[in-house]
Design a protein around this motif. Structure first.
Motif, mmCIF file in Angstrom:
data_model
loop_
_atom_site.group_PDB
_atom_site.id
_atom_site.type_symbol
_atom_site.label_atom_id
_atom_site.label_comp_id
_atom_site.label_asym_id
_atom_site.label_seq_id
_atom_site.Cartn_x
_atom_site.Cartn_y
_atom_site.Cartn_z
ATOM 1 N N ASN A 83 0.584 -1.198 0.133
ATOM 2 C CA ASN A 83 -0.110 -0.160 0.217
ATOM 3 C C ASN A 83 0.599 1.379 0.178
ATOM 4 O O ASN A 83 0.283 1.962 0.253
ATOM 5 C CB ASN A 83 -1.028 0.117 1.333
ATOM 6 N N ASN A 84 2.150 1.452 0.715
ATOM 7 C CA ASN A 84 2.840 2.117 0.527
ATOM 8 C C ASN A 84 4.214 2.335 0.099
ATOM 9 O O ASN A 84 4.924 0.876 -0.575
ATOM 10 C CB ASN A 84 2.778 3.315 1.735
ATOM 11 N N SER A 85 5.031 3.242 -0.649
ATOM 12 C CA SER A 85 6.130 3.127 -1.578
ATOM 13 C C SER A 85 7.208 2.720 -0.347
ATOM 14 O O SER A 85 8.479 1.862 -1.255
ATOM 15 C CB SER A 85 6.978 3.974 -2.576
ATOM 16 N N VAL A 128 -0.578 1.264 -4.356
ATOM 17 C CA VAL A 128 0.213 2.024 -3.782
ATOM 18 C C VAL A 128 -0.507 3.717 -4.496
ATOM 19 O O VAL A 128 -0.390 3.051 -6.230
ATOM 20 C CB VAL A 128 1.517 2.427 -3.810
ATOM 21 N N ASN A 129 -0.951 4.546 -3.733
ATOM 22 C CA ASN A 129 -1.439 5.943 -4.619
ATOM 23 C C ASN A 129 -0.465 6.437 -5.656
ATOM 24 O O ASN A 129 0.440 7.202 -5.296
ATOM 25 C CB ASN A 129 -1.979 7.113 -4.004
ATOM 26 N N SER A 138 1.562 11.726 -1.827
ATOM 27 C CA SER A 138 1.255 10.476 -1.591
ATOM 28 C C SER A 138 1.488 9.431 -2.380
ATOM 29 O O SER A 138 2.055 7.996 -2.295
ATOM 30 C CB SER A 138 -0.536 10.321 -1.535
ATOM 31 N N GLY A 140 4.984 8.988 -3.215
ATOM 32 C CA GLY A 140 5.891 8.750 -2.386
ATOM 33 C C GLY A 140 7.498 9.217 -3.610
ATOM 34 O O GLY A 140 7.699 8.437 -4.381
#
Length: 174
Positions: A83-85, A128-129, A138, A140
């Protein structure tokens, strides 16, 4: 025909799969592409079975697509259920695509892949957004650095494009 030659290759036939998926993430193949006009090679599975002292980082899939006018297109795909870098290493991700270009395509299976393709796309698929707006960090810095990496294959430059699940690998018409 390139696709049949690859399908009949003793080293690759066990790694040809109907879909490109890993970790619950996948890419979709355009319905306009006949099932006989593409194949999905699980590159990471191939390297993991070689029993090398150090297995090189490699992407999840290499998708080969027959174009309408006798050419071929490729999609090199890395799938991450994150979900995130902050949860991936840029060097490792870079090495995956480099291994595919420099070893898998240009060395081990150069008879099939050391050629000009109508299109080559590099996919990084995650949760990841990927939207990036002014004053919005957001996406990253790691993802930003990854999509700015350049890869050279047969004197052409390619860049990774980030997608959220489930992107579409489109037909090529040229």
């Amino acid at each position: 025909m390139l696709l049949n030659s690859i399908r009949n290759n003793q080293q690759l036939k066990d790694f040809i799969k109907p879909i490109c998926s890993d970790e619950g993430i996948c890419v979709q193949i355009d319905d306009k592409i006949d099932k006989n006009d593409y194949l999905v090679i699980k590159v990471d599975e191939y390297y993991n079975t070689l029993g090398l002292e150090q297995t090189p980082a490699s992407p999840d899939c290499l998708i080969v697509i027959k174009c309408k006018n006798d050419g071929y297109a490729l999609a090199i795909v890395e799938l991450k259920n994150i979900n995130n870098s902050g949860r991936f290493d840029i060097e490792n991700m870079t090495q995956k695509f480099t291994t595919c270009f420099n070893d898998f395509m240009s060395n081990r299976f150069k008879d099939y892949f050391d050629r000009d393709f109508q299109r080559i796309q590099l996919f990084f698929v995650s949760k990841v957004n990927i939207r990036f707006r002014d004053n919005d960090l957001s996406r990253g810095l790691r993802l930003e650095a990854l999509i700015n990496k350049r890869f050279i294959f047969r004197n052409k430059r390619y860049m990774i494009k980030a997608y959220n699940p489930t992107p579409l690998v489109k037909a090529c018409y040229s």
